[in-house]
Structures are given as C-alpha cells and as structure tokens.
Enzyme design. Structure first.
Site, PDB file in Angstrom:
ATOM      1  N   GLU A  82      32.455  32.134  40.253  1.00 37.12           N
ATOM      2  CA  GLU A  82      32.935  31.133  39.300  1.00 37.12           C
ATOM      3  C   GLU A  82      34.428  31.252  39.007  1.00 37.12           C
ATOM      4  OE1 GLU A  82      31.849  33.036  34.962  1.00 37.12           O
ATOM      5  OE2 GLU A  82      30.240  32.088  36.102  1.00 37.12           O
ATOM      6  N   HIS A  84      37.016  31.660  41.374  1.00 39.32           N
ATOM      7  CA  HIS A  84      37.842  30.943  42.346  1.00 39.32           C
ATOM      8  C   HIS A  84      37.062  29.887  43.119  1.00 39.32           C
ATOM      9  CE1 HIS A  84      40.009  34.831  41.803  1.00 39.32           C
ATOM     10  NE2 HIS A  84      41.069  34.047  41.847  1.00 39.32           N
ATOM     11  N   HIS A 150      33.026  39.365  49.011  1.00 41.18           N
ATOM     12  CA  HIS A 150      33.579  38.253  48.238  1.00 41.18           C
ATOM     13  C   HIS A 150      34.798  37.680  48.953  1.00 41.18           C
ATOM     14  CE1 HIS A 150      31.450  39.023  44.275  1.00 41.18           C
ATOM     15  NE2 HIS A 150      31.088  40.055  45.025  1.00 41.18           N
TER      16      HIS A 150
END
Length: 202
Positions: A82, A84, A150
């Site tokens: 949430e 980027h 990520h």
C-alpha cells in the site's frame, strides 16, 4: 467494488503527468489494461476471508482424530504494497493445532488469496491470516510465516534484488517458544532460520 472508469481516467492522467502521449499506440489501451489488472489485484476487497472456512462441517471429528498439527507449506501469494502500489510476492506457511474441526487444505490457500488481494503490508497480512484462522476454526494455536520479495525494495531505492522479508505471527499454543520452534523446523531449516532472525513476538 472496482470502478474501472475512474481507474482508467486516473491512469491516463498519470501518464500525461509524466510527460507521455496517452494517445500513442503503445499507451492507448494501457488505462484499460491497468483497470483490468487492478480488478484482479484487489479482488479480495469484496470477499470475506471467513467464507472459505464457514462451510467445513464435514470435517468435524472426535477428539484424537484430528492430529497434533496441520501445516501447509509454500502457498504462493501475490499482494500489492500500500505504500508504493508495487507488488510483493512470496510464499505463506500456515500451521494450526486443531480444536474441534479441521478444514480442507485448499481453503487455507483461499484465505491467503483473499487477504492478499487488498492493499497490504506484509506484517498486517500475516496478522489478518492468523485472525481469520482463529475466528474460522477456533484452533488451539496458529502459526503464519510469510517470506516475500518486495518490488519497492528490489526495483527502486536501494534495489536489493536478492533480499526477501520474513514475518512471523503466532497465536495460542503455537506462541510457546518450544512449540513454535518445532513447527518452524517442519517448515524447513532455511525458512525457519530466517523467520527466527526476523521474528517479533505477537
């Protein structure tokens, strides 16, 4: 409910804002494609994570017939960070100590899919999966280990392409250090070692 029209308009504006020509052939259909992708990425917003666990009455059993630990390893998942709006992908390892009932193993993957299908933080995702398993199964203990890469770390900023993030959530009897260590050992030595290093008691 996903509003595809608003997503398309927002993507067109974003492309214009970075100086692109939204009408050029390579970008003309991009707003629509992004809207379709977002409908898939965030499909979990319209679903209840308890639903897959709610109709498992066929798995009721007598004490002594449920086993000591149910552990499902390597459930693949994809979510969107949430911060980027970039993906993070990895595997979930779910374990629980049955109380009065068990559930079809595919239902556990569905819980992960639903909760991952929302704007997320990995830390919160693990907690939400554990909460859903507690509410849906009333187990004696729950363990959730997530290991993910990520894009906001691998593709931007420090660009640590080889790094992954491990989070651990343990509840009930599986919050006991000895019981948790035994379950972690079943997940696998590499994942268990990483998780122990990253673990924050919950």
């Amino acid at each position: 409910m996903i509003d595809a029209g608003r997503i398309e308009a927002a993507v067109a504006e974003l492309l214009a804002a970075i100086g692109e020509d939204v009408s050029r052939p390579g970008l003309a259909a991009t707003p629509q494609r992004v809207a379709e992708a977002y409908a898939e990425f965030f499909a979990g917003l319209d679903r209840d994570p308890l639903e897959p666990l709610s109709d498992a009455s066929e798995f009721l059993a007598e004490p002594g017939q449920l086993g000591e630990l149910v552990l499902v390893r390597d459930i693949a998942f994809r979510s969107i960070c949430e911060h980027h709006l970039l993906p993070f992908t990895g595997v979930a390892h779910l374990g629980y100590l049955p109380g009065a009932r068990i559930v079809g193993l595919g239902r556990l993957a569905q819980v992960v899919e639903i909760l991952a299908g929302r704007p997320q933080l990995q830390e919160r995702l693990g907690e939400e999966i554990a909460t859903a398993l507690e509410a849906g199964l009333d187990p004696r203990g729950v363990l959730v280990v997530l290991d993910a890469k990520h894009d906001c770390v691998t593709a931007r900023g420090t660009r640590q392409v080889g790094s992954s993030t491990v989070t651990v959530t343990s509840r009930g009897a599986l919050a006991d250090p000895v019981a948790r260590a035994e379950a972690m050992a079943l997940i696998g030595s590499g994942a268990a070692a990483s998780a122990r290093a990253a673990e924050v008691p919950s």
